[in-house]
Design a protein around this motif. Structure first.
Motif, PDB file in Angstrom:
ATOM      1  N   ILE A 184      29.946   4.568 -21.832  1.00 13.58           N
ATOM      2  CA  ILE A 184      30.736   5.072 -22.941  1.00 13.58           C
ATOM      3  C   ILE A 184      29.782   5.624 -23.989  1.00 13.58           C
ATOM      4  N   THR A 185      29.950   6.890 -24.332  1.00 15.91           N
ATOM      5  CA  THR A 185      29.068   7.531 -25.309  1.00 15.91           C
ATOM      6  C   THR A 185      29.768   7.840 -26.625  1.00 15.91           C
ATOM      7  N   GLY A 186      31.079   7.687 -26.677  1.00 12.74           N
ATOM      8  CA  GLY A 186      31.812   7.929 -27.919  1.00 12.74           C
ATOM      9  C   GLY A 186      33.195   7.312 -27.862  1.00 12.74           C
ATOM     10  N   THR A 187      33.677   6.845 -29.009  1.00  8.53           N
ATOM     11  CA  THR A 187      35.021   6.272 -29.095  1.00  8.53           C
ATOM     12  C   THR A 187      35.792   6.953 -30.221  1.00  8.53           C
ATOM     13  N   VAL A 224      37.255  -5.075 -17.503  1.00 13.79           N
ATOM     14  CA  VAL A 224      36.064  -4.234 -17.384  1.00 13.79           C
ATOM     15  C   VAL A 224      34.973  -4.887 -18.215  1.00 13.79           C
ATOM     16  N   LEU A 225      33.820  -5.116 -17.606  1.00 13.71           N
ATOM     17  CA  LEU A 225      32.645  -5.620 -18.323  1.00 13.71           C
ATOM     18  C   LEU A 225      31.676  -4.469 -18.488  1.00 13.71           C
ATOM     19  N   LEU A 226      31.223  -4.238 -19.717  1.00 14.38           N
ATOM     20  CA  LEU A 226      30.378  -3.073 -19.949  1.00 14.38           C
ATOM     21  C   LEU A 226      29.298  -3.365 -20.967  1.00 14.38           C
ATOM     22  N   LYS A 227      28.281  -2.536 -20.903  1.00 14.70           N
ATOM     23  CA  LYS A 227      27.186  -2.543 -21.870  1.00 14.70           C
ATOM     24  C   LYS A 227      27.346  -1.297 -22.725  1.00 14.70           C
ATOM     25  N   MET A 228      27.421  -1.472 -24.027  1.00 13.60           N
ATOM     26  CA  MET A 228      27.594  -0.331 -24.933  1.00 13.60           C
ATOM     27  C   MET A 228      26.287   0.464 -25.037  1.00 13.60           C
ATOM     28  N   VAL A 269      37.923   7.235 -25.191  1.00 14.68           N
ATOM     29  CA  VAL A 269      36.468   7.142 -25.014  1.00 14.68           C
ATOM     30  C   VAL A 269      35.989   8.344 -24.220  1.00 14.68           C
ATOM     31  N   VAL A 270      34.736   8.731 -24.466  1.00 13.94           N
ATOM     32  CA  VAL A 270      34.027   9.662 -23.599  1.00 13.94           C
ATOM     33  C   VAL A 270      33.160   8.810 -22.681  1.00 13.94           C
TER      34      VAL A 270
END
Length: 326
Positions: free
Chosen positions: A8-11, A322-326, A172-173
């Motif tokens: 994810i690069t933008g919200t 969903v597990l994610l790293k920002m 999100v992008v």
């Protein structure tokens, strides 16, 4: 061959202008002979206000500014996007997809676009699909949007449901990356629970057949939700070989504060690690998780490099994480 990941690069997010407090809703319901109170709503749900779309606003009208905010945050133009997925249960039309309408309003053409319908789990489903399409090379930069106008589905003679929901959009992008952003996903559904949360109507021959308003067995939903959310959370942690203690932020579907904090307790996470927007947004279905994520980012809570657990549960019955790293 180098493996492709997505990050994810933008919200971004957007709420309709009309803010409806509990007191506003209590006064509206009183005119219909329906009794409730701010105290009753807050005690059972944690909700204090929600936003309702104007009569001429559809899901695409909320989705577009949310998408534009996400694009700006990512430093991208709409023309950079090669996939649009919109999670919604309240599309502008029967068809075409709301995603196609959003694409046109953003001034782009050519890339694949489609809607995902998994109700309140919709954004989790859409993000999982976008991640897979980026991983296999079908897409490079995706817009993943949750957008809802649930106020159109509410029975304002049923105080058990009409006080719960609101309208809004989050986006999100999601971009291809050499390093993992999306760490693990987990999706499930069980159709035997269709009747506990549904809108049992449809259009046929120019008329609405059945009941076009939302129906919910609140106790059944509550009982099922906490259990399946815990299982989905542990599943993505296991897949990523991580522990609950590695989570910096839990961003659950914003349906009910008791469900949200109950899920956190099962994971032994303190309330301070839960991003909460339900008090101001109500339940915005597929929009609730991206709305809360954007709120967390813009409030300075959710920071780059942190580990975030997203999870949702909704009609179908659907659930996932969903597990994610920002």
């Amino acid at each position: 061959m180098t493996r492709r990941f997505s990050r994810i690069t933008g919200t971004g997010s957007h709420l309709p202008a009309r803010r409806v407090t509990n007191d506003d809703l209590v006064a509206q319901l009183a005119q219909r002979g329906v009794e409730t109170s701010d105290e009753w709503i807050v005690e059972r749900t944690g909700i204090r206000a929600r936003h309702f779309a104007a009569a001429d606003q559809g899901a695409s009208d909320l989705a577009v500014p949310a998408a534009q905010a996400a694009l700006q945050a990512a430093g991208r133009q709409a023309s950079d996007i090669d996939l649009i997925i919109v999670a919604t249960s309240t599309p502008d039309m029967v068809f075409p997809s709301t995603a196609a309408i959003v694409q046109h309003k953003l001034g782009i053409a050519g890339c694949p676009v489609f809607d995902v319908q998994a109700v309140c789990s919709g954004f989790i489903y859409a993000l999982t699909v976008a991640d897979a399409m980026i991983a296999n090379g079908t897409a490079t930069r995706a817009l993943v949007i949750g957008s809802e106008v649930f106020s159109r589905l509410l029975d304002f003679d049923d105080r058990g449901t009409c006080v719960l929901f609101g309208d809004g959009a989050g986006a999100v992008v999601l971009e291809a990356s050499d390093t993992p952003g999306i760490l693990a996903t987990d999706l499930h559904a069980d159709g035997k629970y269709v009747d506990i949360l549904c809108v049992p109507g449809h259009v046929a021959g120019g008329q609405v057949l059945g009941d076009p308003l939302l129906k919910m067995d609140g106790q059944a939903v509550f009982k099922l939700a906490v259990g399946v959310l815990d299982k989905a959370a542990r599943a993505v942690l296991d897949k990523a070989r991580m522990q609950a203690g590695d989570i910096d932020w839990l961003i659950p579907h914003q349906a009910n504060i008791r469900i949200m904090l109950g899920t956190a307790r099962k994971l032994h996470l303190p309330p301070e690690k839960v991003v909460v927007t339900v008090h101001e947004h109500g339940n915005t279905s597929a929009a609730s998780i991206p709305l809360a994520l954007d709120h967390g980012v813009r409030a300075g809570q959710v920071k780059p490099g942190q580990t975030v657990l997203l999870e949702g549960v909704g009609g179908g019955f659907t659930w996932g994480a969903v597990l994610l790293k920002m």
